[in-house]
Scaffold this active site. Sequence first.
Site, PDB file in Angstrom:
ATOM      1  CG  PHE B 119      41.673  69.703 -63.569  1.00 47.50           C
ATOM      2  CD1 PHE B 119      41.682  69.026 -62.363  1.00 47.50           C
ATOM      3  CD2 PHE B 119      41.131  69.080 -64.680  1.00 47.50           C
ATOM      4  CE1 PHE B 119      41.159  67.752 -62.265  1.00 47.50           C
ATOM      5  CE2 PHE B 119      40.606  67.798 -64.591  1.00 47.50           C
ATOM      6  CZ  PHE B 119      40.618  67.138 -63.380  1.00 47.50           C
ATOM      7  CD  GLN B 240      36.590  65.121 -72.151  1.00 47.15           C
ATOM      8  OE1 GLN B 240      36.186  64.984 -71.010  1.00 47.15           O
ATOM      9  NE2 GLN B 240      37.107  66.248 -72.585  1.00 47.15           N
ATOM     10  CG  HIS B 242      40.208  58.904 -69.375  1.00 48.96           C
ATOM     11  ND1 HIS B 242      41.270  58.052 -69.267  1.00 48.96           N
ATOM     12  CD2 HIS B 242      40.449  59.918 -68.522  1.00 48.96           C
ATOM     13  CE1 HIS B 242      42.117  58.541 -68.364  1.00 48.96           C
ATOM     14  NE2 HIS B 242      41.630  59.669 -67.901  1.00 48.96           N
ATOM     15  CG  LEU B 252      39.173  57.285 -65.734  1.00 46.50           C
ATOM     16  CD1 LEU B 252      38.054  58.306 -65.891  1.00 46.50           C
ATOM     17  CD2 LEU B 252      40.255  57.858 -64.888  1.00 46.50           C
ATOM     18  CD  GLU B 255      44.963  61.879 -68.665  1.00 47.76           C
ATOM     19  OE1 GLU B 255      44.497  62.675 -67.833  1.00 47.76           O
ATOM     20  OE2 GLU B 255      44.521  61.763 -69.812  1.00 47.76           O
ATOM     21  NE  ARG B 286      42.257  63.197 -70.376  1.00 45.22           N
ATOM     22  CZ  ARG B 286      41.241  63.429 -69.559  1.00 45.22           C
ATOM     23  NH1 ARG B 286      40.042  63.658 -70.047  1.00 45.22           N
ATOM     24  NH2 ARG B 286      41.424  63.450 -68.264  1.00 45.22           N
ATOM     25  CG  HIS B 353      35.393  60.679 -68.950  1.00 44.01           C
ATOM     26  ND1 HIS B 353      35.175  59.943 -67.807  1.00 44.01           N
ATOM     27  CD2 HIS B 353      35.951  61.851 -68.536  1.00 44.01           C
ATOM     28  CE1 HIS B 353      35.590  60.648 -66.753  1.00 44.01           C
ATOM     29  NE2 HIS B 353      36.043  61.805 -67.166  1.00 44.01           N
ATOM     30  NE  ARG B 398      34.084  67.095 -69.157  1.00 44.74           N
ATOM     31  CZ  ARG B 398      34.449  66.510 -68.014  1.00 44.74           C
ATOM     32  NH1 ARG B 398      34.035  66.976 -66.858  1.00 44.74           N
ATOM     33  NH2 ARG B 398      35.208  65.438 -68.016  1.00 44.74           N
TER      34      ARG B 398
HETATM   35  C1  LIG Z   1      34.463  59.215 -63.314  1.00 43.15           C
HETATM   36  C2  LIG Z   1      34.006  60.635 -63.562  1.00 43.15           C
HETATM   37  C3  LIG Z   1      34.674  61.701 -62.951  1.00 43.15           C
HETATM   38  C4  LIG Z   1      34.270  63.027 -63.181  1.00 43.15           C
HETATM   39  N1  LIG Z   1      34.951  64.051 -62.574  1.00 43.15           N
HETATM   40  C5  LIG Z   1      34.562  65.342 -62.788  1.00 43.15           C
HETATM   41  C6  LIG Z   1      35.236  66.441 -62.135  1.00 43.15           C
HETATM   42  O1  LIG Z   1      36.163  66.249 -61.352  1.00 43.15           O
HETATM   43  N2  LIG Z   1      34.818  67.700 -62.390  1.00 43.15           N
HETATM   44  C7  LIG Z   1      33.779  67.968 -63.225  1.00 43.15           C
HETATM   45  O2  LIG Z   1      33.454  69.130 -63.417  1.00 43.15           O
HETATM   46  N3  LIG Z   1      33.108  66.942 -63.837  1.00 43.15           N
HETATM   47  C8  LIG Z   1      33.467  65.653 -63.640  1.00 43.15           C
HETATM   48  N4  LIG Z   1      32.789  64.635 -64.266  1.00 43.15           N
HETATM   49  C9  LIG Z   1      31.544  64.944 -65.000  1.00 43.15           C
HETATM   50  C10 LIG Z   1      30.419  65.293 -64.013  1.00 43.15           C
HETATM   51  O3  LIG Z   1      30.516  64.464 -62.896  1.00 43.15           O
HETATM   52  C11 LIG Z   1      29.015  65.126 -64.625  1.00 43.15           C
HETATM   53  O4  LIG Z   1      28.953  65.778 -65.840  1.00 43.15           O
HETATM   54  C12 LIG Z   1      27.946  65.726 -63.708  1.00 43.15           C
HETATM   55  O5  LIG Z   1      28.073  65.246 -62.398  1.00 43.15           O
HETATM   56  C13 LIG Z   1      26.525  65.493 -64.201  1.00 43.15           C
HETATM   57  O6  LIG Z   1      25.613  66.032 -63.257  1.00 43.15           O
HETATM   58  P1  LIG Z   1      24.054  66.154 -63.538  1.00 43.15           P
HETATM   59  O7  LIG Z   1      23.454  66.886 -62.385  1.00 43.15           O
HETATM   60  O8  LIG Z   1      23.835  66.679 -64.882  1.00 43.15           O
HETATM   61  O9  LIG Z   1      23.561  64.653 -63.551  1.00 43.15           O
HETATM   62  P2  LIG Z   1      23.735  63.404 -62.500  1.00 43.15           P
HETATM   63  O10 LIG Z   1      24.560  63.743 -61.313  1.00 43.15           O
HETATM   64  O11 LIG Z   1      24.133  62.288 -63.331  1.00 43.15           O
HETATM   65  O12 LIG Z   1      22.254  63.240 -61.982  1.00 43.15           O
HETATM   66  C14 LIG Z   1      21.209  62.772 -62.800  1.00 43.15           C
HETATM   67  C15 LIG Z   1      19.963  62.638 -61.961  1.00 43.15           C
HETATM   68  O13 LIG Z   1      18.872  62.345 -62.794  1.00 43.15           O
HETATM   69  C16 LIG Z   1      18.104  61.301 -62.240  1.00 43.15           C
HETATM   70  N5  LIG Z   1      17.401  60.636 -63.329  1.00 43.15           N
HETATM   71  C17 LIG Z   1      17.901  60.227 -64.521  1.00 43.15           C
HETATM   72  N6  LIG Z   1      16.927  59.668 -65.265  1.00 43.15           N
HETATM   73  C18 LIG Z   1      15.796  59.738 -64.545  1.00 43.15           C
HETATM   74  C19 LIG Z   1      14.449  59.324 -64.767  1.00 43.15           C
HETATM   75  N7  LIG Z   1      14.063  58.696 -65.885  1.00 43.15           N
HETATM   76  N8  LIG Z   1      13.538  59.539 -63.799  1.00 43.15           N
HETATM   77  C20 LIG Z   1      13.886  60.134 -62.627  1.00 43.15           C
HETATM   78  N9  LIG Z   1      15.146  60.556 -62.380  1.00 43.15           N
HETATM   79  C21 LIG Z   1      16.077  60.354 -63.314  1.00 43.15           C
HETATM   80  C22 LIG Z   1      19.105  60.452 -61.496  1.00 43.15           C
HETATM   81  O14 LIG Z   1      18.468  59.691 -60.495  1.00 43.15           O
HETATM   82  C23 LIG Z   1      20.021  61.522 -60.932  1.00 43.15           C
HETATM   83  O15 LIG Z   1      19.481  62.010 -59.721  1.00 43.15           O
HETATM   84  C24 LIG Z   1      33.175  63.294 -64.046  1.00 43.15           C
HETATM   85  C25 LIG Z   1      32.511  62.230 -64.654  1.00 43.15           C
HETATM   86  C26 LIG Z   1      32.925  60.909 -64.432  1.00 43.15           C
HETATM   87  C27 LIG Z   1      32.215  59.800 -65.127  1.00 43.15           C
END
Ligand SMILES: Cc1cc2nc3c(=O)[nH]c(=O)nc-3n(C[C@H](O)[C@H](O)[C@H](O)COP(=O)(O)OP(=O)(O)OC[C@H]3O[C@@H](n4cnc5c(N)ncnc54)[C@H](O)[C@@H]3O)c2cc1C
Lengths: 82, 595
Positions: B119, B240, B242, B252, B255, B286, B353, B398
């Site tokens: 990656f 970041q 994309h 998205l 690439e 990128r 992103h 990142r």
């Molecule tokens: C298209 C895409 C692809 C990606 N691919 C990768 C990858 O392959 N590998 C990688 O490492 N990262 C990847 N990332 C980044 C990664 O997915 C995220 O950084 C990560 O999943 C965030 O996880 P989290 O647990 O912090 O939050 P989230 O999974 O976003 O969860 C947030 C939680 O908070 C809750 N919440 C928010 N506000 C409130 C509120 N006011 N009250 C109650 N609940 C609330 C929501 O309901 C949810 O349950 C990608 C991102 C994108 C956009």
Amino acid sequence: MDEERGARIGRLKWHCRRALLELDLIFERFWERHGDDLDTQGEAALTRLLELEDHDLWALMSGKEVTDDPQLMGMIERLREV
Amino acid sequence: MSYTVRKFDALIVGAGGAGLRAAIQLSEAGFKTAVLTKVFPTRSHTVAAQGGVAASLGNSEEDNWHWHMYDTVKGGDWLSDQDSVEFMCRKANEAVIELEHYGMPFDRIENGRIYQRPFGGHMSNFGEKPVRRSCAAADRTGHAMLHALYQRNIKVNTQFFVEWQALDLLRDAEGEVLGVTAMDMETSEVVAFHAKATIFATGGAGRVYYSSTNAFINTGDGLGMAARAGIPLEDMEFWQFHPTGIAGAGVLITEGVRGEGGILRNADGERFMERYAPNAKDLASRDVVSRSMLTEINEGRGAGPYKDYVYLDLTHLDPQMIMKRLPSVHEIGVQFAGVDCLKEYLPVVPTCHYQMGGIPTNRFGQVVIPQGNNLEVPVPGFYAAGECACASVHGANRLGTNSLLDLLVFGKSAGEMAVEYIRDTVKTHKPLPQDAIDRSLARLDRLNNQKDGSNVHETRLVMQRTLQKHAGVFRFNNLLKEGVGLIHEVAETVAHTEIRDKSKVFNTARLEALELDNLIEVAKATMVSAEARKESRGAHMRDDAEDCPEHPNGRDDANWLKHTLWFRDENRLQYKPVQMKPLTVDSVELKTRSY
Ligand SMILES: Cc1cc2nc3c(=O)[nH]c(=O)nc-3n(C[C@H](O)[C@H](O)[C@H](O)COP(=O)(O)OP(=O)(O)OC[C@H]3O[C@@H](n4cnc5c(N)ncnc54)[C@H](O)[C@@H]3O)c2cc1C
């Protein structure tokens, strides 16, 4: 809109908040177009679709997968309408 | 307005990867643990992650955490705290194996070990050549991860409050955190969740930009709540981008499309990458591609009615190849750009992103703020992990697959620290601060009673367009300066949003208005922090930070090797040093970042 229907629609709309942007956009477009004319059958079909996992739902929306369930087919068609 | 109180030992806001991982720690320790979430846990944005999770397991070829650490610091353009980075990279293998034990169906190689793929930015032997470090479960890594963590939580009796929206952080006069106010979407009932320890895991705020790959749910609620309660936000200038999101929609485009021969063109149809990167052309890195696209747009060669995007041309490629190797790209074009990419150009633009900054924490997931001369004093009872937090491992940029790792490692850390705190320090519930509850209720009242106010949808759009233009992927001094003024004007409008619909059951208009209250804090933090940082580093690229021998790539370590802290109340900035010392090894020495 009567209160009960308003509540049902509000719930459905919130359940259209998904983890994938692709789905959010498809549902946003759907509500703009069909928010007012969604009948109870439509509600039922949408409710069933919204119970699916996001990746499975996107597979149906993007045409990667197809279903032969008549209730869902009609709704999928409306959702995919561009 | 009335409210009720519910008591728990621990409260976690957010049920994505970070929140679910933290909750396991607390429930396993036998504490009464509540998790609040806006959507069903396995619909959290973590589901979107497909690429995988980084860990130097070395299953297919030699690898170790030293190399992973080096890549992470370099990827972050030396803004990462090296103690946190060492901590994360050393814990990675354990984190992934633990997940496997929770039932995560990782892809495997013949000998039964976890399959690993290369990656971007992950290398062997201190940047020599790409290494296989990403562990994935087909193209559903994030989804599989959430399922495994959720099942584990069910087993250990974590109590979920699904479709609840947390409103405000409850912090008392001594600065201690004692829970949140939250609203049940089904009834609009408000509850003060009273807890001994509170963990924020609310995810990113990518919807603050007009063009974003993030789902609608990513509205930075945790950041808004923290900022309103006097907690600073760290490094919010670093986002970041994309290079190829569909203009307007943000979806998205991988690439791989340029890898297969896709070409970027400006409004005149010119293949402009030939001018910026004569050798690599459309396959340049990128940031180079994004920057070139933006220069074309800023110099008036963008396409469309606002001249604000460029084209991605696939029309010269074999249609059969596209339909076979890139089928979803064709469908995305049809659905979200109204374009058949076999015959027409796709409109694309650099798209937000990932958020590198967030609520400041140390490597234990404790939220830390400056007090007098000590710049990192833990806020009693308050923890954060995941994309809403800034540990800071990702620094100024990142690496892909490092964020899923961040969720697991710091989610667990935050959970462990909260366990210790509840067990050893706060044996009973300290009284709730009535003034903080009243402020939260007043915010709701204001929204419910606002007359002749502003429209939520329109105001959000103005905010998003302002940020996109004034603090986008490539930044200009005059636009940054102007943006600071503009975003404060938008904030004034946000303070007067009005909703017509006053219903109580799943009132999405109210939910969105409350989300906008949070987004605007993120927008201000981003704009103000970006304007102030007079160098280029990682994802923060300034037109006027010259690439010269003293400042290669425009990076100015003498003046800017430091973290930004933005305080909402006085709209004030403060800085704190980057932790250059890892825990047990030598520092990754400053170098010019090049690949
Ligand atoms: C298209 C895409 C692809 C990606 N691919 C990768 C990858 O392959 N590998 C990688 O490492 N990262 C990847 N990332 C980044 C990664 O997915 C995220 O950084 C990560 O999943 C965030 O996880 P989290 O647990 O912090 O939050 P989230 O999974 O976003 O969860 C947030 C939680 O908070 C809750 N919440 C928010 N506000 C409130 C509120 N006011 N009250 C109650 N609940 C609330 C929501 O309901 C949810 O349950 C990608 C991102 C994108 C956009």
